[in-house]
Write a protein that holds these residues in place. Structure first.
Motif, PDB file in Angstrom:
ATOM      1  N   ILE A   9      -9.210   2.843  -5.743  1.00 45.65           N
ATOM      2  CA  ILE A   9      -9.397   1.544  -5.099  1.00 45.65           C
ATOM      3  C   ILE A   9      -9.216   0.381  -6.084  1.00 45.65           C
ATOM      4  O   ILE A   9      -8.640  -0.640  -5.708  1.00 45.65           O
ATOM      5  CB  ILE A   9     -10.739   1.493  -4.347  1.00 45.65           C
ATOM      6  CG1 ILE A   9     -10.591   2.345  -3.080  1.00 45.65           C
ATOM      7  CG2 ILE A   9     -11.136   0.068  -4.004  1.00 45.65           C
ATOM      8  CD1 ILE A   9     -11.802   2.410  -2.205  1.00 45.65           C
ATOM      9  N   PRO A  10      -9.641   0.503  -7.350  1.00 46.14           N
ATOM     10  CA  PRO A  10      -9.387  -0.610  -8.269  1.00 46.14           C
ATOM     11  C   PRO A  10      -7.891  -0.946  -8.425  1.00 46.14           C
ATOM     12  O   PRO A  10      -7.540  -2.102  -8.628  1.00 46.14           O
ATOM     13  CB  PRO A  10      -9.982  -0.135  -9.595  1.00 46.14           C
ATOM     14  CG  PRO A  10     -11.061   0.803  -9.187  1.00 46.14           C
ATOM     15  CD  PRO A  10     -10.517   1.500  -7.961  1.00 46.14           C
ATOM     16  N   HIS A  11      -7.008   0.045  -8.277  1.00 44.07           N
ATOM     17  CA  HIS A  11      -5.566  -0.232  -8.336  1.00 44.07           C
ATOM     18  C   HIS A  11      -5.133  -1.075  -7.143  1.00 44.07           C
ATOM     19  O   HIS A  11      -4.306  -1.978  -7.283  1.00 44.07           O
ATOM     20  CB  HIS A  11      -4.767   1.058  -8.371  1.00 44.07           C
ATOM     21  CG  HIS A  11      -4.910   1.814  -9.650  1.00 44.07           C
ATOM     22  ND1 HIS A  11      -4.432   3.087  -9.793  1.00 44.07           N
ATOM     23  CD2 HIS A  11      -5.459   1.491 -10.847  1.00 44.07           C
ATOM     24  CE1 HIS A  11      -4.702   3.515 -11.017  1.00 44.07           C
ATOM     25  NE2 HIS A  11      -5.327   2.564 -11.661  1.00 44.07           N
ATOM     26  N   VAL A  12      -5.691  -0.782  -5.973  1.00 41.52           N
ATOM     27  CA  VAL A  12      -5.380  -1.566  -4.777  1.00 41.52           C
ATOM     28  C   VAL A  12      -5.891  -2.990  -4.957  1.00 41.52           C
ATOM     29  O   VAL A  12      -5.173  -3.961  -4.685  1.00 41.52           O
ATOM     30  CB  VAL A  12      -6.008  -0.929  -3.515  1.00 41.52           C
ATOM     31  CG1 VAL A  12      -5.760  -1.794  -2.289  1.00 41.52           C
ATOM     32  CG2 VAL A  12      -5.477   0.473  -3.304  1.00 41.52           C
TER      33      VAL A  12
ATOM     34  N   TYR B 138     -13.928   5.536  -5.868  1.00 48.63           N
ATOM     35  CA  TYR B 138     -13.333   5.846  -4.571  1.00 48.63           C
ATOM     36  C   TYR B 138     -11.825   5.772  -4.670  1.00 48.63           C
ATOM     37  O   TYR B 138     -11.272   5.049  -5.497  1.00 48.63           O
ATOM     38  CB  TYR B 138     -13.807   4.840  -3.512  1.00 48.63           C
ATOM     39  CG  TYR B 138     -15.246   5.000  -3.137  1.00 48.63           C
ATOM     40  CD1 TYR B 138     -15.620   5.826  -2.081  1.00 48.63           C
ATOM     41  CD2 TYR B 138     -16.240   4.328  -3.832  1.00 48.63           C
ATOM     42  CE1 TYR B 138     -16.950   5.990  -1.741  1.00 48.63           C
ATOM     43  CE2 TYR B 138     -17.571   4.461  -3.500  1.00 48.63           C
ATOM     44  CZ  TYR B 138     -17.922   5.296  -2.446  1.00 48.63           C
ATOM     45  OH  TYR B 138     -19.229   5.438  -2.107  1.00 48.63           O
ATOM     46  N   GLN B 139     -11.181   6.526  -3.785  1.00 47.46           N
ATOM     47  CA  GLN B 139      -9.733   6.499  -3.668  1.00 47.46           C
ATOM     48  C   GLN B 139      -9.385   6.249  -2.212  1.00 47.46           C
ATOM     49  O   GLN B 139     -10.154   6.567  -1.313  1.00 47.46           O
ATOM     50  CB  GLN B 139      -9.139   7.836  -4.113  1.00 47.46           C
ATOM     51  CG  GLN B 139      -9.319   8.129  -5.574  1.00 47.46           C
ATOM     52  CD  GLN B 139      -8.623   9.404  -5.986  1.00 47.46           C
ATOM     53  OE1 GLN B 139      -8.454  10.319  -5.194  1.00 47.46           O
ATOM     54  NE2 GLN B 139      -8.211   9.456  -7.239  1.00 47.46           N
ATOM     55  N   VAL B 140      -8.199   5.705  -2.008  1.00 45.90           N
ATOM     56  CA  VAL B 140      -7.766   5.367  -0.649  1.00 45.90           C
ATOM     57  C   VAL B 140      -6.339   5.856  -0.433  1.00 45.90           C
ATOM     58  O   VAL B 140      -5.539   5.927  -1.362  1.00 45.90           O
ATOM     59  CB  VAL B 140      -7.894   3.851  -0.395  1.00 45.90           C
ATOM     60  CG1 VAL B 140      -6.970   3.057  -1.299  1.00 45.90           C
ATOM     61  CG2 VAL B 140      -7.652   3.500   1.053  1.00 45.90           C
ATOM     62  N   ALA B 141      -6.053   6.202   0.820  1.00 48.29           N
ATOM     63  CA  ALA B 141      -4.704   6.608   1.229  1.00 48.29           C
ATOM     64  C   ALA B 141      -4.482   6.054   2.638  1.00 48.29           C
ATOM     65  O   ALA B 141      -5.421   5.670   3.339  1.00 48.29           O
ATOM     66  CB  ALA B 141      -4.562   8.116   1.251  1.00 48.29           C
TER      67      ALA B 141
ATOM     68  N   MET C  71       0.832  -1.186   0.000  1.00 45.26           N
ATOM     69  CA  MET C  71       0.000   0.000   0.000  1.00 45.26           C
ATOM     70  C   MET C  71       0.879   1.252   0.000  1.00 45.26           C
ATOM     71  O   MET C  71       0.601   2.196  -0.708  1.00 45.26           O
ATOM     72  CB  MET C  71      -0.912  -0.060   1.220  1.00 45.26           C
ATOM     73  CG  MET C  71      -1.930   0.991   1.293  1.00 45.26           C
ATOM     74  SD  MET C  71      -3.187   0.820   0.049  1.00 45.26           S
ATOM     75  CE  MET C  71      -4.169   2.185   0.464  1.00 45.26           C
ATOM     76  N   ARG C  72       1.911   1.252   0.798  1.00 41.14           N
ATOM     77  CA  ARG C  72       2.801   2.413   0.831  1.00 41.14           C
ATOM     78  C   ARG C  72       3.449   2.646  -0.526  1.00 41.14           C
ATOM     79  O   ARG C  72       3.587   3.776  -0.964  1.00 41.14           O
ATOM     80  CB  ARG C  72       3.881   2.241   1.889  1.00 41.14           C
ATOM     81  CG  ARG C  72       3.388   2.515   3.264  1.00 41.14           C
ATOM     82  CD  ARG C  72       4.522   3.014   4.144  1.00 41.14           C
ATOM     83  NE  ARG C  72       4.106   3.088   5.517  1.00 41.14           N
ATOM     84  CZ  ARG C  72       3.458   4.121   6.037  1.00 41.14           C
ATOM     85  NH1 ARG C  72       3.132   5.129   5.286  1.00 41.14           N
ATOM     86  NH2 ARG C  72       3.103   4.122   7.290  1.00 41.14           N
ATOM     87  N   ALA C  73       3.864   1.572  -1.192  1.00 40.78           N
ATOM     88  CA  ALA C  73       4.496   1.720  -2.511  1.00 40.78           C
ATOM     89  C   ALA C  73       3.515   2.310  -3.509  1.00 40.78           C
ATOM     90  O   ALA C  73       3.878   3.169  -4.314  1.00 40.78           O
ATOM     91  CB  ALA C  73       4.998   0.370  -3.005  1.00 40.78           C
ATOM     92  N   LEU C  74       2.269   1.899  -3.459  1.00 38.43           N
ATOM     93  CA  LEU C  74       1.263   2.442  -4.375  1.00 38.43           C
ATOM     94  C   LEU C  74       0.983   3.910  -4.093  1.00 38.43           C
ATOM     95  O   LEU C  74       0.906   4.714  -5.008  1.00 38.43           O
ATOM     96  CB  LEU C  74      -0.046   1.640  -4.278  1.00 38.43           C
ATOM     97  CG  LEU C  74      -0.029   0.234  -4.853  1.00 38.43           C
ATOM     98  CD1 LEU C  74      -1.339  -0.482  -4.518  1.00 38.43           C
ATOM     99  CD2 LEU C  74       0.190   0.247  -6.345  1.00 38.43           C
ATOM    100  N   THR C  75       0.835   4.269  -2.820  1.00 32.44           N
ATOM    101  CA  THR C  75       0.514   5.662  -2.497  1.00 32.44           C
ATOM    102  C   THR C  75       1.704   6.580  -2.715  1.00 32.44           C
ATOM    103  O   THR C  75       1.538   7.754  -3.011  1.00 32.44           O
ATOM    104  CB  THR C  75       0.000   5.815  -1.050  1.00 32.44           C
ATOM    105  OG1 THR C  75       0.958   5.285  -0.145  1.00 32.44           O
ATOM    106  CG2 THR C  75      -1.331   5.119  -0.869  1.00 32.44           C
ATOM    107  N   ALA C  76       2.906   6.056  -2.581  1.00 32.61           N
ATOM    108  CA  ALA C  76       4.104   6.877  -2.799  1.00 32.61           C
ATOM    109  C   ALA C  76       4.217   7.325  -4.259  1.00 32.61           C
ATOM    110  O   ALA C  76       4.777   8.368  -4.556  1.00 32.61           O
ATOM    111  CB  ALA C  76       5.349   6.105  -2.394  1.00 32.61           C
TER     112      ALA C  76
END
Length: 72
Positions: free
Chosen positions: A15-18, A62-65, A1-6
């Motif tokens: 959210i679909p990326h997660v 939706y988006q997530v962080a 998750m950190r790598a994606l948000t970075a």
């Protein structure tokens, strides 16, 4: 998750990326994982229930962080 948000401006990612990344890592769609855990809520609702994540609606999706106070 950190790598994606970075890699994402503002640290929010769709959210679909997660879900796609989780599918790659675990070989199953997140919906199957949630059902296996006997969680009937949609993935965005599940993420909102976790204090580690911050979820926002953007357009139709939706988006997530990671929440600022989280040590995840």
């Amino acid at each position: 998750m950190r790598a994606l948000t970075a890699q994402s401006p503002g640290n929010f990612i769709p959210i679909p990326h997660v879900a796609s990344e989780l599918n790659k890592q675990y070989g199953q769609p997140i919906t199957k994982k949630l059902k296996a855990l006997k969680l009937d809520s949609p993935f965005p609702d599940f993420l909102q229930s976790c204090p580690t994540f911050k979820v926002q609606k953007k357009g139709k999706g939706y988006q997530v962080a990671i929440a600022p106070s989280s040590s995840f």
